[in-house]
Design an enzyme around this catalytic site. Structure first.
Site, PDB file in Angstrom:
ATOM      1  N   PHE A   1       0.820  -1.211   0.000  1.00  0.00           N
ATOM      2  CA  PHE A   1       0.000   0.000   0.000  1.00  0.00           C
ATOM      3  C   PHE A   1       0.849   1.255   0.000  1.00  0.00           C
ATOM      4  O   PHE A   1       1.799   1.375   0.784  1.00  0.00           O
ATOM      5  CB  PHE A   1      -0.877   0.063   1.261  1.00  0.00           C
ATOM      6  N   ASP A   2       0.479   2.192  -0.844  1.00  0.00           N
ATOM      7  CA  ASP A   2       0.843   3.577  -0.613  1.00  0.00           C
ATOM      8  C   ASP A   2       0.037   4.030   0.602  1.00  0.00           C
ATOM      9  O   ASP A   2      -1.051   3.514   0.865  1.00  0.00           O
ATOM     10  CB  ASP A   2       0.467   4.418  -1.839  1.00  0.00           C
ATOM     11  N   CYS A   3       0.567   4.988   1.362  1.00  0.00           N
ATOM     12  CA  CYS A   3      -0.141   5.433   2.564  1.00  0.00           C
ATOM     13  C   CYS A   3      -0.936   6.713   2.351  1.00  0.00           C
ATOM     14  O   CYS A   3      -2.156   6.735   2.498  1.00  0.00           O
ATOM     15  CB  CYS A   3       0.855   5.608   3.713  1.00  0.00           C
TER      16      CYS A   3
ATOM     17  N   THR B   1      -4.005   7.259  -0.070  1.00  0.00           N
ATOM     18  CA  THR B   1      -4.636   5.941  -0.233  1.00  0.00           C
ATOM     19  C   THR B   1      -5.292   5.499   1.067  1.00  0.00           C
ATOM     20  O   THR B   1      -6.480   5.149   1.096  1.00  0.00           O
ATOM     21  CB  THR B   1      -3.594   4.897  -0.677  1.00  0.00           C
TER      22      THR B   1
END
Length: 230
Positions: free
Chosen positions: A12-14, A17
């Site tokens: 995951f991008d944080c 997102t």
């Protein structure tokens, strides 16, 4: 439609997102600009932020706290004011208060039942630690720009993550809101991708524009979590 059952790890991008960074950015920059008699709308602020951030992240690596400090300085240079020391630090200092999107935590809990969850984020270790508390789910591993000494869309950040995850590429699915920072590079490396297009209706974004075809597009994480149960 991709078969989510083939994957063992979700990366995951944080920010943008999982964490609502646009509102975090605007919550700092709008009043700062108004205080210096500069009135811009949300789209203008986020577009300029994206421009300055991408420019700085392409240069020799500096910590993200310093990137954000220089972004504020560049706003001052463009609009003719000199930020105070507190204003220069205000964006980085505010990250500890940036909150997840309403669907994030429940979706992550659902996804964690089935997948290993990984972070690949353009941030410093200490700044992500604040966000990790808000996310309430354990990630392993956590790859930051500070560890990679580079910023996405650099291939380096993704290669470091792939090395630490230690799974075949076909078992890793990258999930992100930024086509520019994430989807283009992940696809180039052979990873499957999910574009979380949270801002489809708002039309504003703190990311530079880019074009590619993700393997799956969803409007939010709740939708991805629901699909994972099928």
């Amino acid at each position: 439609m991709i078969n989510l059952n083939q994957y063992k790890a979700l990366t995951f991008d944080c920010y943008g997102t999982l964490i609502d960074w646009e509102n975090g950015i605007l919550g700092v920059l709008k009043p700062l600009l108004v205080a210096h008699k500069t009135n811009l709308d949300d789209e203008q602020i986020l577009n300029i932020f994206a421009e300055f951030g991408a420019e700085l992240e392409k240069e020799e690596y500096i910590k993200y706290r310093e990137v954000l400090k220089r972004v504020v300085q560049k706003f001052g240079e463009r609009f003719g004011f000199e930020p105070t020391a507190d204003e220069l630090n205000s964006l980085a200092d505010s990250i500890q208060h940036w909150l997840p999107f309403p669907d994030t935590i429940e979706a992550l809990r659902t996804l964690k039942q089935k997948f290993k969850l990984v972070i690949i984020s353009n941030v410093d270790d200490d700044l992500f630690a604040f966000s990790a508390k808000h996310l309430e789910v354990e990630f392993d591993p956590i790859i930051t720009a500070e560890q990679a000494k580079s910023y996405k869309p650099s291939f380096n950040n993704f290669r470091l993550a792939i090395e630490r995850i230690d799974l075949p590429l076909e078992q890793i699915l990258h999930v992100a809101a930024s086509v520019y920072h994430d989807i283009v590079t992940a696809k180039s490396l052979g990873l499957s991708t999910v574009w979380v297009n949270r801002r489809a209706e708002q039309g504003v974004s703190a990311n530079l524009p880019a074009v590619t075809q993700p393997d799956l597009e969803v409007p939010d994480l709740k939708t991805l979590a629901t699909l994972s149960l099928q």
